[in-house]
Each structure stands twice: as structure tokens, then as C-alpha cells.
Design a protein around this motif. Structure first.
Motif, PDB file in Angstrom:
ATOM      1  N   LYS A 111       0.856  -1.166  -0.090  1.00 55.07           N
ATOM      2  CA  LYS A 111      -0.100   0.246  -0.150  1.00 55.07           C
ATOM      3  C   LYS A 111       1.003   1.423   0.178  1.00 55.07           C
ATOM      4  O   LYS A 111       0.376   2.218  -0.656  1.00 55.07           O
ATOM      5  N   GLU A 148     -11.513  11.957  10.124  1.00 53.16           N
ATOM      6  CA  GLU A 148     -10.901  10.656   9.894  1.00 53.16           C
ATOM      7  C   GLU A 148     -10.226  10.830   8.357  1.00 53.16           C
ATOM      8  O   GLU A 148      -9.088  10.064   8.068  1.00 53.16           O
ATOM      9  N   GLU A 151      -7.024  12.518   8.689  1.00 57.87           N
ATOM     10  CA  GLU A 151      -6.003  11.813   9.024  1.00 57.87           C
ATOM     11  C   GLU A 151      -5.575  10.740   8.238  1.00 57.87           C
ATOM     12  O   GLU A 151      -4.200  10.317   8.056  1.00 57.87           O
ATOM     13  N   ILE A 152      -6.487  10.164   7.472  1.00 54.97           N
ATOM     14  CA  ILE A 152      -6.104   8.697   6.763  1.00 54.97           C
ATOM     15  C   ILE A 152      -5.184   9.230   5.408  1.00 54.97           C
ATOM     16  O   ILE A 152      -4.136   8.701   5.031  1.00 54.97           O
TER      17      ILE A 152
ATOM     18  N   PHE B  27     -10.058   3.931  15.930  1.00 51.80           N
ATOM     19  CA  PHE B  27      -9.490   4.490  14.642  1.00 51.80           C
ATOM     20  C   PHE B  27      -8.192   4.492  14.278  1.00 51.80           C
ATOM     21  O   PHE B  27      -7.632   4.102  13.077  1.00 51.80           O
ATOM     22  N   LEU B  30      -7.491   1.088  13.028  1.00 53.75           N
ATOM     23  CA  LEU B  30      -8.072   0.802  11.633  1.00 53.75           C
ATOM     24  C   LEU B  30      -7.046   1.508  10.700  1.00 53.75           C
ATOM     25  O   LEU B  30      -6.693   1.139   9.377  1.00 53.75           O
ATOM     26  N   LYS B  31      -6.477   2.824  11.083  1.00 54.06           N
ATOM     27  CA  LYS B  31      -5.559   3.520  10.400  1.00 54.06           C
ATOM     28  C   LYS B  31      -4.157   2.782   9.902  1.00 54.06           C
ATOM     29  O   LYS B  31      -3.840   2.817   8.865  1.00 54.06           O
ATOM     30  N   PHE B  33      -4.092  -0.343   9.816  1.00 59.13           N
ATOM     31  CA  PHE B  33      -4.350  -1.355   8.996  1.00 59.13           C
ATOM     32  C   PHE B  33      -4.700  -0.799   7.549  1.00 59.13           C
ATOM     33  O   PHE B  33      -3.947  -1.350   6.618  1.00 59.13           O
TER      34      PHE B  33
END
Lengths: 188, 403
Positions: A111, A148, A151-152, B27, B30-31, B33
Motif C-alpha cells: 500500500k 478521519e 488523518e487517513i 480508529f 484501523l488507520k 491497517f
């Protein structure tokens, strides 16, 4: 509205007969081309596999290179890292001559390379792979809150953006001033 | 205990442990992951747009407020809008008002496979307007009414603006459009051509409005349904022969008119619509007879079905004069039993005949004169020639599609 058209035969069709096998067409030898990325490592790829890339396909379609000529003139993609080009070549080879399914399990798993892969695939115009990569990126934030998502995808806030822009301008100004001073010194 | 059981048990424990974590910590996991995509902001606009087009509309709206750059990307992104309905006819909106009230309801769907329809109701509220929608509340296990006040007295205009804006967001690539509006504000409308539109349902008696809508649609292969706002026959929608000559109708793939079609004899005999249905047609029984004979003699056009409204005042004998018919008798039901039962299931019953083509003897029509409600004359192309593997021809019967 559902289509319900369906066929029902009135008379049982006759027993199938064996269709005559078509005469085997003479096999045309497959042509190969060579590509390299930033690391100059040359990859040999068949024309069939390269058909996935609209960019390369357009380049080679009228070339008519012999094997020697192709070998002597590899296509340089200096803007693509060697390992990314390797991933793309592998993918093209795996999907040679067949349409890609909507969910492709043969996509490279790393990734952290996705960013470079998206850029490379977009540049090489490999539509199916681009679609699949972009779907993967999109899936990361589907259904997430703005915080979110930020952040991602590491999205800087507008304030952070402005501060970075100011900093860049300042740096550019300083560099320009330095260059002017140096030029003046040289002139003296 | 087997290995798989141990794995499942430990997985269960992990899930339980994750569920106990505070949301922020969950979270973070999850992040980790997902591993993130930290260079999103550096991606070129071409790729960013490509990514955004795979987001659902809600996620797009959330991304839009992340930064100025994202706002720009989302603004340029294409939003899939599959279906749009604009309607001012529904006076009772279940869940919002129990009594009749004037409103404009906008209904849209993002994808063909999405079962969820978005329903927004615009109506007057004091000196201004309001937009209302229902949302399921899982705690109440019922619907909540959400209201957004609009600082404009013209709810009608606001509803149209909203609908047209959504169509614009879909880059005017809307495949299905349904309009049931008494007075669509054509003069102030910002509508543009809808080159991908395949299906149009229009309810209205205003010919100018009908023509105006047709201007935005592709010229060929449309699926058109036209309804009147009035159900009674005195006020039914009537299309004149000139209106029936409109290219969108002439070149439609499917055309259903809940009204009367005033065809000239020549127009009717030269029909080219594969699936056509009319509550009534102006042509005489003799012309319908010629229409059938043309098909029998191989000079008619290849249609799937033609449904001709009430035959109350029609003389069936005249229509069938000189035509060789094969009744759906026991022999036929034995020969094509499955077809017959499926046909009844989808098309109902009535007097049923099979009419063969003289030029292509394996091709045939099914003629149905219904025996329910108002008698109707339906003509379906059901028998089609097929070739068996040994090269012999045979007839295969096809159950008509629902129309």
C-alpha cells in the motif's frame, strides 16, 4: 422494469453435431519490447501485455521494430521508479490478452507504493489498473468523517497549507536574495 | 479442539478487545491497517478526480470540507445520478403530512443497483419555504422528519433549482428522468442536453412543455412513456399526427402513451417503434388489418409488441378478415406448453391466436384480445426462427417483455 423475454422452443432441436474443427492458423511469433524506469533496469515485455497501456501501445503500433532494434531501443520512463515499473510490467503480463475483472486480486499489495503506482499508471494510461488503484484509494475513506479522512489521507488544514505556502515563499525569497548577492559578488 | 477453532476463538477475543477500545484508539488501529495515503494532497488533479469518482456522494461531501484543494476537486468531480423524479402532483407525502398540501417532491437515486431513494419535499413555510426529508432513526426504530428552512417564498423554484443542480453535478449524464409538473419554469430553467438519457416518463398535457423536454433528449432509441394528468377519457392526452411525427417519438425504441394517438393511416402503417402501446388509436379496423397483413407478407416492420387500446367499438372480424389464424388449441398448448403458461403469467389471458409469416414460416405473431377490463388488441412477435445444430430450422417462442 424487468425483462422477462425468454425462449421456449416448440420443437426439440436435433442432436448436436460435432462442429468441424477450424484449421489451426499458423502461429505468428510474438514480438517483444523493452522498457526501463529510473533505475535503468530493462524489462522485456510482450506486445500483447503492453496493449494494456494506451501510451505504449500508441508508441509501438507503427514502429515495426525487429527484435534487435527493440532490444537496442528500450523505452525510457525516467519518471517511474524501477520497482513500480516492475509491478506494472508484472500486472500487464498477468492480464495479457484478457479483460480485467472488476475486483482484481492480482494487484500489487504494497500500500505504501500506491501513490507512485497511481501516478505511473495514470502516466502510462493503463485504464483498468488505474481504475482499480483509484478504487482502493477511495475505499480507504468511504463512510469516514472529515476528521478521519484528513488523518487517513494526511490532508493539511487550510491554515497549515497557508503556513507552508508562506514558509515556501520566504525560503524562495531568501534563495533569490542569496543568488542576487552571489551574482553581484561575481560581477565585482 | 482443532486449530481452526483456536484461531476463531482468538479472533473473537481480539474483536472483543477492539470493541472495548475508545473510538480514537479504534480508529488508530484501523488507520494502521489501512496504512493511509499520506501523499493525497500531492497527487495530480487528474488522479484525484479519478479517485473521487469512486466515492459515494456522502463521502464526497465530507471530503469537500477537508481543504480548499479538496473542495475544488469535489466540485469538478462527476457524481453518478441514475434517476431523477420531479413531481408536484403528490399531495400526500406519507410520514411528512397526513393531509393534502402543495409541494414539489424531488426523488433521486445515485445508482441503478442502490435500493435507497432520496426523497426531498419542498413546500411553503410562513413567508419562506422548507425542504423536508425522512431519515431512519435506529434508536426510535422509526422515521425522523428533518427540516431545512429556505429563505425564499418560492419553494417551487427552489425545488427545480435543487433538481437541476443535481443533474448538473452528474454532468448531465442522467439515464432516467421522470417529470410530473404542471408548470415547469422553462424560462428560468438551466437545463442542458441530456445525451445519455434513455428513459423518460412525462406526465403532462402541456404540449409546449412536452416539446421543451424532448429538445434535451437524444434523438434516437428512447424509452418514452407519456401520461395525462387526468385519468378520465374526456380529458385524455391526445397526440396529433403532427406531434406523433416528432423525431424522438418516431425513432423511439419504446413508446407508451396513456392517451389517444391520432395516427394517419400512412403513419400507422409505417410505424418503426419496436415496442409501442396506446390507450387508443384513431386508425380504422381496415388499417389494423392491413398492418397485420403487411407483417404476414414480409412488408411490415420488425416489432416486438404493439398494444392497441380499447377495441370496444372495433369489429374484430374486420380486423382479422383474410388472415389465417391458428387458435391456441390443445395441439398448440401441447407443442409450446411452457411458452403458453409463461405467456399467461406475464400477459394475461384472452382470445389468443398465432399468425404465421408467409415469407418466413417459422416466424409468427401472437394476437391477444384480452377479456379483462377494457378489451384490448395486443400483437406480440413471439415465434422466432432458430437454427438447430444440424442446420434445420425450428420455431422458438419468446415470452414478451413487460411493457
Amino acid at each position: 422494469m424487468s425483462s422477462t423475454e425468454q425462449g421456449t422452443s416448440s420443437a426439440a432441436p436435433a442432436e448436436p453435431t460435432t462442429a468441424p474443427e477450424s484449421a489451426a492458423a499458423p502461429e505468428v511469433p510474438e514480438s517483444f519490447y523493452y522498457v526501463h524506469g529510473k533505475d535503468k533496469v530493462v524489462h522485456k515485455v510482450s506486445a500483447g501485455a503492453l496493449q494494456h497501456s494506451a501510451l505504449i501501445h500508441g508508441m509501438i503500433s507503427n514502429l515495426g521494430y525487429t527484435e534487435e532494434q527493440a532490444k537496442a531501443n528500450p523505452f525510457p520512463f525516467e519518471n517511474i521508479d524501477g520497482d513500480i515499473l516492475q509491478m506494472v510490467v508484472d500486472w500487464c503480463n498477468q492480464h495479457k490478452g484478457k479483460p480485467t475483472p472488476p475486483e482484481d486480486t492480482n494487484l500489487p499489495k504494497q500500500k505504501e507504493k500506491l501513490f507512485d503506482l497511481v501516478l505511473a499508471v495514470n502516466y502510462l494510461e493503463i485504464k483498468e489498473l488505474l481504475t482499480y488503484c483509484c478504487k482502493q484509494v477511495a475505499m480507504m475513506v468511504k463512510g469516514k468523517s472529515p476528521e478521519e479522512i484528513r488523518e487517513i489521507w494526511m490532508i493539511p488544514t487550510d491554515a497549515e497549507d497557508e503556513a507552508a505556502e508562506k514558509e515556501a515563499k520566504k525560503r524562495a525569497g531568501k534563495e533569490a536574495a542569496g543568488e542576487t548577492a552571489a551574482a553581484a559578488g561575481d560581477a565585482k | 479442539m482443532s486449530n481452526s477453532e483456536i484461531e476463531l476463538n482468538s479472533l473473537n477475543e481480539v474483536i472483543k478487545a477492539i470493541e472495548k477500545l475508545p473510538p480514537k484508539e479504534r480508529f488508530r488501529l484501523l488507520k494502521n491497517f489501512i496504512r493511509g495515503f499520506e501523499k493525497w494532497s500531492q497527487l495530480n488533479e487528474d488522479c484525484r478526480l479519478h479517485v473521487v469518482q469512486f466515492l459515494d456522494y456522502k463521502s464526497m461531501c465530507k471530503l469537500e470540507i477537508c481543504s480548499k484543494q479538496d473542495q475544488g476537486t469535489v466540485k469538478d468531480a462527476h457524481v453518478n445520478i441514475y434517476q431523477m423524479t420531479i413531481c408536484d402532483e403528490r399531495k400526500i407525502i406519507e410520514g411528512i403530512e397526513t393531509e393534502e398540501f402543495d409541494n414539489v417532491a424531488i426523488n433521486f437515486q445515485f445508482d441503478s443497483y442502490m435500493t435507497r431513494n432520496y426523497n426531498l419535499v419542498f413546500s411553503a413555510e410562513g413567508d419562506g419555504s422548507k425542504m423536508q426529508w425522512l431519515k431512519f432513526n435506529p434508536r426510535k426504530r422509526g422515521m425522523d422528519i428533518h427540516t431545512l428552512l429556505i429563505d425564499s417564498p418560492n419553494y417551487h423554484q427552489k425545488a427545480i433549482e435543487f433538481a437541476e443542480n443535481m443533474i448538473k453535478k452528474g454532468k448531465y449524464e442522467l439515464p432516467q428522468l421522470m417529470v410530473d409538473m404542471k408548470d415547469y419554469p422553462m424560462e428560468t430553467s438551466k437545463m442542458k442536453p441530456l445525451p445519455r438519457c434513455k428513459t423518460i416518463r412525462i406526465c403532462g398535457d402541456d404540449k409546449e412543455q412536452l416539446r421543451w423536454w424532448f429538445e434535451w433528449l437524444p434523438e434516437k432509441n428512447l424509452d418514452i412513456r407519456m401520461f395525462s394528468r387526468f385519468e378520465n377519457t374526456e380529458n385524455q392526452l391526445v397526440l396529433s399526427s403532427e406531434e406523433l411525427n416528432w423525431p424522438r417519438i418516431q425513432q423511439a425504441q419504446k413508446f407508451k402513451l396513456r392517451g389517444r394517438a391520432d395516427f394517419t393511416d400512412e403513419q400507422f402503417l409505417n410505424l418503426e417503434i419496436r415496442m409501442a402501446g396506446f390507450v387508443s388509436v384513431s386508425v380504422s379496423d381496415d388499417v389494423i388489418n392491413r398492418f397485420l397483413k403487411n407483417w404476414i407478407n414480409g412488408t411490415g416492420y420488425q416489432f416486438h409488441q404493439v398494444l392497441l387500446g380499447s377495441t370496444k367499438n372495433r369489429d374484430v372480424e374486420k380486423i382479422l378478415r383474410g388472415i389465417e389464424l391458428r387458435e391456441w388449441d390443445e395441439d398448440f398448448r401441447e407443442e409450446a406448453g411452457f411458452f403458453c403458461s409463461e405467456f399467461h403469467r406475464f400477459c394475461g389471458r384472452g382470445q389468443l391466436y398465432q399468425i404465421s409469416n408467409r415469407i418466413q414460416p417459422y416466424e409468427s405473431l401472437t394476437l391477444q384480445i384480452t377479456d379483462f377490463e377494457e378489451a384490448q388488441l395486443n400483437i406480440y412477435h413471439t415465434g422466432k426462427r432458430q437454427t438447430a445444430r444440424n442446420g434445420e430450422y425450428y420455431t422458438e417462442y419468446y415470452v414478451p417483455s413487460y411493457f
